[in-house]
Write a protein that holds these residues in place. Structure first.
Motif, mmCIF file in Angstrom:
data_model
loop_
_atom_site.group_PDB
_atom_site.id
_atom_site.type_symbol
_atom_site.label_atom_id
_atom_site.label_comp_id
_atom_site.label_asym_id
_atom_site.label_seq_id
_atom_site.Cartn_x
_atom_site.Cartn_y
_atom_site.Cartn_z
ATOM 1 N N ILE A 31 0.864 -1.175 0.000
ATOM 2 C CA ILE A 31 0.000 0.000 0.000
ATOM 3 C C ILE A 31 0.903 1.229 0.000
ATOM 4 O O ILE A 31 1.581 1.522 0.987
ATOM 5 N N VAL A 32 0.940 1.933 -1.123
ATOM 6 C CA VAL A 32 1.858 3.067 -1.269
ATOM 7 C C VAL A 32 1.156 4.228 -1.971
ATOM 8 O O VAL A 32 0.178 4.053 -2.690
ATOM 9 N N ARG A 33 1.698 5.433 -1.770
ATOM 10 C CA ARG A 33 1.158 6.596 -2.472
ATOM 11 C C ARG A 33 1.652 6.657 -3.909
ATOM 12 O O ARG A 33 0.957 7.160 -4.792
ATOM 13 N N HIS A 34 2.877 6.174 -4.135
ATOM 14 C CA HIS A 34 3.458 6.241 -5.474
ATOM 15 C C HIS A 34 4.032 4.865 -5.832
ATOM 16 O O HIS A 34 5.086 4.473 -5.328
ATOM 17 N N ALA A 35 3.332 4.158 -6.712
ATOM 18 C CA ALA A 35 3.729 2.799 -7.069
ATOM 19 C C ALA A 35 5.117 2.751 -7.691
ATOM 20 O O ALA A 35 5.832 1.753 -7.537
ATOM 21 N N SER A 36 5.527 3.804 -8.358
ATOM 22 C CA SER A 36 6.827 3.819 -9.035
ATOM 23 C C SER A 36 7.996 3.730 -8.066
ATOM 24 O O SER A 36 9.112 3.392 -8.465
ATOM 25 N N LYS A 37 7.749 4.015 -6.785
ATOM 26 C CA LYS A 37 8.822 3.980 -5.795
ATOM 27 C C LYS A 37 9.095 2.567 -5.276
ATOM 28 O O LYS A 37 10.086 2.348 -4.574
ATOM 29 N N VAL A 38 8.233 1.630 -5.601
ATOM 30 C CA VAL A 38 8.452 0.237 -5.194
ATOM 31 C C VAL A 38 9.337 -0.434 -6.234
ATOM 32 O O VAL A 38 8.953 -0.572 -7.389
ATOM 33 N N LYS A 39 10.523 -0.836 -5.822
ATOM 34 C CA LYS A 39 11.492 -1.405 -6.759
ATOM 35 C C LYS A 39 11.457 -2.924 -6.798
ATOM 36 O O LYS A 39 11.982 -3.534 -7.731
ATOM 37 N N ALA A 40 10.851 -3.538 -5.797
ATOM 38 C CA ALA A 40 10.798 -5.000 -5.743
ATOM 39 C C ALA A 40 9.876 -5.545 -6.819
ATOM 40 O O ALA A 40 8.929 -4.882 -7.259
ATOM 41 N N SER A 41 10.152 -6.763 -7.239
ATOM 42 C CA SER A 41 9.324 -7.439 -8.231
ATOM 43 C C SER A 41 9.201 -8.906 -7.853
ATOM 44 O O SER A 41 10.201 -9.564 -7.551
ATOM 45 N N SER A 42 7.975 -9.406 -7.842
ATOM 46 C CA SER A 42 7.747 -10.791 -7.466
ATOM 47 C C SER A 42 6.333 -11.199 -7.863
ATOM 48 O O SER A 42 5.415 -10.373 -7.825
ATOM 49 N N PRO A 43 6.130 -12.472 -8.222
ATOM 50 C CA PRO A 43 4.772 -12.959 -8.469
ATOM 51 C C PRO A 43 3.892 -12.853 -7.225
ATOM 52 O O PRO A 43 2.663 -12.855 -7.325
ATOM 53 N N ASN A 44 4.532 -12.778 -6.055
ATOM 54 C CA ASN A 44 3.798 -12.697 -4.789
ATOM 55 C C ASN A 44 3.511 -11.263 -4.360
ATOM 56 O O ASN A 44 3.033 -11.035 -3.246
ATOM 57 N N LEU A 45 3.821 -10.297 -5.226
ATOM 58 C CA LEU A 45 3.664 -8.885 -4.876
ATOM 59 C C LEU A 45 2.574 -8.229 -5.709
ATOM 60 O O LEU A 45 2.592 -8.291 -6.937
ATOM 61 N N GLU A 46 1.636 -7.592 -5.021
ATOM 62 C CA GLU A 46 0.636 -6.746 -5.669
ATOM 63 C C GLU A 46 0.783 -5.341 -5.108
ATOM 64 O O GLU A 46 0.856 -5.158 -3.887
#
Length: 219
Positions: A31-46
């Protein structure tokens, strides 16, 4: 594995917790204000771009999870950090309850920990002036609001006095846990790497050792 909603997943502490959760195979809704700031990537991540002050949207985003971890921080450069923290955190409590999730783990502060009987860290006069709005607001929230919360199965996880300042980038998996007293080492220093803090937070998610109480960590 758990289904976890992580508020503030793109922040300094939130990112470390996110990486630890994904490494262990948990399913994470960030849960973030700016999705672009999330650098992680995973099939388990939404990733859900939601302002936590939007009660309806946040409540909906939290639904269906086993637990919520909140690493909410209004921003260290925010001149209204004290007021924003005390305004938003009660909303997070309400949103979690409204979502039906019963377990809430909060990235707490060290300010309300005792350095000796009757003396809390926030009252020692030793903390940098820039830290005080965050330290005082989290201490006030914990002492005046959270301890009175009886519906949620919450925990308030206080870091050491220095979180990552001295040992950032080190994940040792070796640390000490405590309850209400600041943990210091043989030199009298209190610190923990943000990576080891994340390890202990995810340990608590998995093991559920604490209930409606605070605990802390240090080397």
């Amino acid at each position: 594995m758990k289904k976890v909603a992580l508020i503030g997943a793109s922040g300094y502490v939130g990112n470390a917790i996110l990486n630890e959760l994904l490494e262990r195979g948990h399913h994470v809704t960030a849960i973030v204000r700016h999705a672009s700031k999330v650098k992680a990537s995973s099939p388990n991540l939404e990733i859900k771009e939601v302002d936590v002050e939007d009660v309806a949207a946040t409540t909906e985003a939290l639904k269906g999870n086993d637990a919520v971890i909140s690493a909410y921080n209004p921003g260290w450069s925010n001149p209204n950090m004290y007021e924003d923290t005390l305004r938003v955190y009660p909303k997070i409590l309400d949103e979690t309850k409204a979502s039906g999730v019963k377990r809430l783990l909060i990235v707490g502060g060290a300010g309300s920990l005792f350095v000796k009987p009757g003396l809390r860290l926030v009252d020692t006069g030793t903390l940098p002036e820039a830290w005080l709005p965050a330290v005082k607001s989290m201490a006030k929230f914990y002492l005046e609001t959270l301890v009175n919360e009886k519906e949620l199965d919450w925990v308030f996880f206080s870091p050491a006095a220095n979180l990552g300042n001295l040992t950032s980038g080190v994940r040792t998996g070796k640390f000490r846990l405590g309850k209400d007293d600041l943990i210091v080492d043989e030199k009298g220093e209190s610190f923990i790497s943000v990576e080891d803090y994340a390890v202990a937070m995810v340990d608590e998610l998995e093991k559920e050792n604490h209930h409606q109480e605070r605990f802390t960590i240090g080397y």
